[in-house]
Design an enzyme around this catalytic site. Sequence first.
Site: not given
Length: 177
Positions: A152, A159, A165, A103, A41-42, A99-100
């Site tokens: 983070f 989220d 979000r 990582d 969902k990001g 993509e959000d």
Amino acid sequence: MSYKILPLISTEDVEKGIQQIADKIAEDYRGKDICLICVLKGAVFFMTELAKRIPEDIRVTMDFMSVSSYGSSTVSSGVVKIVKDLDESITGKHVIVVEDIVDTGNTLSYLLEMLKDRQPASLRLCTLLDKPSRRTREVQVDYTAFSIPDKFVVGYGLDYDQYYRNLPYIGVVEFDD
Ligand code: 5GP
């Protein structure tokens, strides 16, 4: 555990970063049709803001995919389960995965290999945020707005336990000792 959220990237800067990516995409794909794939969902806020900034001479379609990583919630295993697949075929299309954050790279390297097998005309990766210091698997990131340190982060689609979000900026979650 108590924590606070400290601002890292303001709304104004996030939007400037997205505009810069849209300008590059406009240059790279002039006169072509493109398919943006949002990784739910990001990446929802990022993809909609990006799509609005792509000029009309590029015809854009949007599709959505949801994946989950096997393994614990904090360490991605690199094996990805498709929770929701694309609605349309991508064969022969110019595809940009949106993509959000990248990582370790585990999720994206798996996802990109899987999408490559569907034989798109081209396949690129666009991410709002990148944490290059955390990479364990090599992933070619074609468009990125911000490289960030190993913190983070939440907001703009990202989220913490499904919350935050909706923050219009990117913030760092700082846990109190
Ligand atoms: P990777 O497979 O590259 O390690 O993991 C990518 C996914 O992990 C992202 O799509 C995102 O869901 C999650 N992730 C990685 N870093 C962060 C972070 O700082 N904040 C949030 N909210 N999610 C993150």
